[in-house]
Design a protein around this motif. Structure first.
Motif, mmCIF file in Angstrom:
data_model
loop_
_atom_site.group_PDB
_atom_site.id
_atom_site.type_symbol
_atom_site.label_atom_id
_atom_site.label_comp_id
_atom_site.label_asym_id
_atom_site.label_seq_id
_atom_site.Cartn_x
_atom_site.Cartn_y
_atom_site.Cartn_z
ATOM 1 N N ASP A 115 34.419 24.731 49.371
ATOM 2 C CA ASP A 115 35.466 25.750 49.336
ATOM 3 C C ASP A 115 35.152 26.789 48.278
ATOM 4 O O ASP A 115 34.481 26.501 47.287
ATOM 5 C CB ASP A 115 36.821 25.137 49.006
ATOM 6 N N ARG B 135 38.846 31.616 44.286
ATOM 7 C CA ARG B 135 38.747 32.919 43.608
ATOM 8 C C ARG B 135 39.812 33.017 42.535
ATOM 9 O O ARG B 135 40.950 32.584 42.718
ATOM 10 C CB ARG B 135 38.928 34.051 44.612
ATOM 11 N N MET C 117 46.925 39.279 47.953
ATOM 12 C CA MET C 117 46.333 38.629 49.101
ATOM 13 C C MET C 117 44.815 38.837 49.025
ATOM 14 O O MET C 117 44.343 39.935 48.776
ATOM 15 C CB MET C 117 46.901 39.242 50.378
ATOM 16 N N THR C 118 44.074 37.773 49.222
ATOM 17 C CA THR C 118 42.617 37.873 49.153
ATOM 18 C C THR C 118 42.018 37.965 50.554
ATOM 19 O O THR C 118 42.597 37.497 51.524
ATOM 20 C CB THR C 118 42.007 36.668 48.429
ATOM 21 N N ASN C 119 40.859 38.544 50.615
ATOM 22 C CA ASN C 119 40.130 38.689 51.871
ATOM 23 C C ASN C 119 39.547 37.329 52.265
ATOM 24 O O ASN C 119 39.016 36.618 51.429
ATOM 25 C CB ASN C 119 39.016 39.719 51.674
ATOM 26 N N LYS C 120 39.621 36.979 53.537
ATOM 27 C CA LYS C 120 39.109 35.693 53.990
ATOM 28 C C LYS C 120 37.618 35.710 54.251
ATOM 29 O O LYS C 120 37.014 34.663 54.428
ATOM 30 C CB LYS C 120 39.857 35.247 55.240
ATOM 31 N N GLU C 121 37.001 36.884 54.279
ATOM 32 C CA GLU C 121 35.556 36.959 54.494
ATOM 33 C C GLU C 121 34.827 36.662 53.196
ATOM 34 O O GLU C 121 35.271 37.028 52.114
ATOM 35 C CB GLU C 121 35.167 38.351 54.977
ATOM 36 N N LEU C 122 33.687 35.990 53.325
ATOM 37 C CA LEU C 122 32.872 35.691 52.156
ATOM 38 C C LEU C 122 32.058 36.912 51.764
ATOM 39 O O LEU C 122 31.538 37.610 52.632
ATOM 40 C CB LEU C 122 31.916 34.540 52.458
ATOM 41 N N GLU D 74 29.115 34.985 47.417
ATOM 42 C CA GLU D 74 29.741 33.699 47.730
ATOM 43 C C GLU D 74 28.932 32.957 48.794
ATOM 44 O O GLU D 74 28.717 31.756 48.693
ATOM 45 C CB GLU D 74 31.175 33.916 48.218
ATOM 46 N N ARG D 75 28.486 33.692 49.809
ATOM 47 C CA ARG D 75 27.693 33.085 50.879
ATOM 48 C C ARG D 75 26.395 32.497 50.323
ATOM 49 O O ARG D 75 26.030 31.360 50.640
ATOM 50 C CB ARG D 75 27.388 34.128 51.953
ATOM 51 N N ASN E 289 31.263 26.741 60.894
ATOM 52 C CA ASN E 289 32.500 26.629 60.118
ATOM 53 C C ASN E 289 32.825 25.178 59.745
ATOM 54 O O ASN E 289 33.974 24.761 59.762
ATOM 55 C CB ASN E 289 33.669 27.275 60.867
#
Length: 60
Positions: A54, A57, A1-6, A10-11, A49
């Motif tokens: 997109d 990852r 499972m990956t983290n949803k925060e950038l 990435e940002r 948002n």
């Protein structure tokens, strides 16, 4: 499972890519009030948002 925060990387990549698109004539996805530079517009899109990009990852 990956983290949803950038991540900060990435940002930065998303903001830079979107700022280039806006500077080359892409329509902003938010209502613009006043004169903002493309990076500020991209940042406001990210905060709202509605950034039309997109992050994909790699699974390791």
């Amino acid at each position: 499972m990956t983290n949803k925060e950038l991540t900060r990387f990435e940002r930065a990549r998303l903001l830079g890519a979107r700022a280039i698109q806006i500077s080359m004539g892409a329509k902003p996805m938010i209502e613009i009030t006043g004169s903002l530079d493309p990076i500020d517009i991209a940042y406001e899109e990210l905060k709202a948002n509605v950034l039309p990009l997109d992050v994909i990852r790699d699974e390791e």
